[in-house]
Design a protein around this motif. Structure first.
Motif, PDB file in Angstrom:
ATOM      1  N   PRO A  13     -29.175   5.323  31.867  1.00  0.00           N
ATOM      2  CA  PRO A  13     -30.015   5.259  33.064  1.00  0.00           C
ATOM      3  C   PRO A  13     -29.223   5.801  34.259  1.00  0.00           C
ATOM      4  O   PRO A  13     -27.991   5.769  34.265  1.00  0.00           O
ATOM      5  N   PRO A  14     -29.875   6.308  35.292  1.00  0.00           N
ATOM      6  CA  PRO A  14     -29.160   6.849  36.458  1.00  0.00           C
ATOM      7  C   PRO A  14     -28.394   5.744  37.187  1.00  0.00           C
ATOM      8  O   PRO A  14     -28.788   4.578  37.183  1.00  0.00           O
ATOM      9  N   ILE A  15     -27.291   6.134  37.829  1.00  0.00           N
ATOM     10  CA  ILE A  15     -26.443   5.188  38.559  1.00  0.00           C
ATOM     11  C   ILE A  15     -27.089   4.886  39.908  1.00  0.00           C
ATOM     12  O   ILE A  15     -27.508   5.792  40.632  1.00  0.00           O
ATOM     13  N   ASN A  16     -27.116   3.613  40.257  1.00  0.00           N
ATOM     14  CA  ASN A  16     -27.697   3.191  41.529  1.00  0.00           C
ATOM     15  C   ASN A  16     -26.651   3.407  42.631  1.00  0.00           C
ATOM     16  O   ASN A  16     -25.583   2.813  42.608  1.00  0.00           O
ATOM     17  N   THR A  17     -26.949   4.254  43.602  1.00  0.00           N
ATOM     18  CA  THR A  17     -26.004   4.561  44.688  1.00  0.00           C
ATOM     19  C   THR A  17     -26.459   3.970  46.020  1.00  0.00           C
ATOM     20  O   THR A  17     -26.014   4.400  47.072  1.00  0.00           O
ATOM     21  N   PRO A  21     -23.079   3.816  50.794  1.00  0.00           N
ATOM     22  CA  PRO A  21     -22.754   3.914  52.234  1.00  0.00           C
ATOM     23  C   PRO A  21     -22.116   2.644  52.788  1.00  0.00           C
ATOM     24  O   PRO A  21     -21.209   2.716  53.619  1.00  0.00           O
ATOM     25  N   ASP A  22     -22.557   1.486  52.309  1.00  0.00           N
ATOM     26  CA  ASP A  22     -21.955   0.237  52.768  1.00  0.00           C
ATOM     27  C   ASP A  22     -20.471   0.171  52.395  1.00  0.00           C
ATOM     28  O   ASP A  22     -19.636  -0.240  53.198  1.00  0.00           O
ATOM     29  N   ILE A  23     -20.158   0.572  51.207  1.00  0.00           N
ATOM     30  CA  ILE A  23     -18.765   0.542  50.747  1.00  0.00           C
ATOM     31  C   ILE A  23     -17.923   1.527  51.553  1.00  0.00           C
ATOM     32  O   ILE A  23     -16.802   1.216  51.966  1.00  0.00           O
TER      33      ILE A  23
END
Length: 160
Positions: A13-17, A21-23
């Motif tokens: 499954p695609p990676i949730n990104t 931005p928070d990191i």
């Protein structure tokens, strides 16, 4: 024949990104808070004379500092009690001033080199002979924008 077919090679499954931005901002703030700007560690006594008409240097122009004075008590065993020159964090000889100015110019962007100001922070009890020698070396290095750093106060207190 069946109505339902099995999917072959469903893949990952695609990676949730969404949190990326928070990191990134959290790391940015951490390094902004944790980073300490480098300051020179003085190895000489530097009680500067005071003056009543003082101007601050322009923050946008680059400034290199040359400190002159007698070594602090913990360094007098190795370096004596004569007035010495300190360039960045080490004691130096008068002949090293030209190389110091060259290194300072090399560290600057090309368009800022003509604006380099050399600020002399001289102890008020220092002999003017060492100041004259440094000024001669600065002339040889073509560093002609010189500033004498002082404290603010009544100039007559320098006589005491």
């Amino acid at each position: 024949m069946s109505k339902f077919k099995k999917k072959k090679g469903g893949g990952l499954p695609p990676i949730n990104t969404a949190a990326l931005p928070d990191i990134v901002f959290m790391l940015l703030f951490f390094f902004m808070v944790a980073t300490e700007m480098r300051e020179d560690t003085l190895k000489i006594k530097n009680a500067m004379p005071v003056a009543d008409q003082v101007e601050k240097l322009d923050k946008k122009n680059p400034v290199s500092f040359i400190y002159m004075g007698t070594p602090k008590d913990e360094f007098q065993k190795n370096f004596g009690t004569e007035a010495r020159i300190q360039l960045n964090d080490k004691f130096a000889d008068v002949s090293e001033v030209i190389a110091f100015i060259g290194a300072e110019r090399a560290a600057l962007r090309e368009e800022l080199v003509p604006f380099l100001t050399v600020s002399l922070k001289v102890d008020k009890k220092s002999n003017m002979g060492i100041v004259g020698d440094v000024k001669q070396e600065l002339r040889k290095a073509n560093a002609l924008k010189i500033n004498y750093a002082t404290g603010t106060g009544d100039a007559t207190s320098n006589m005491k």
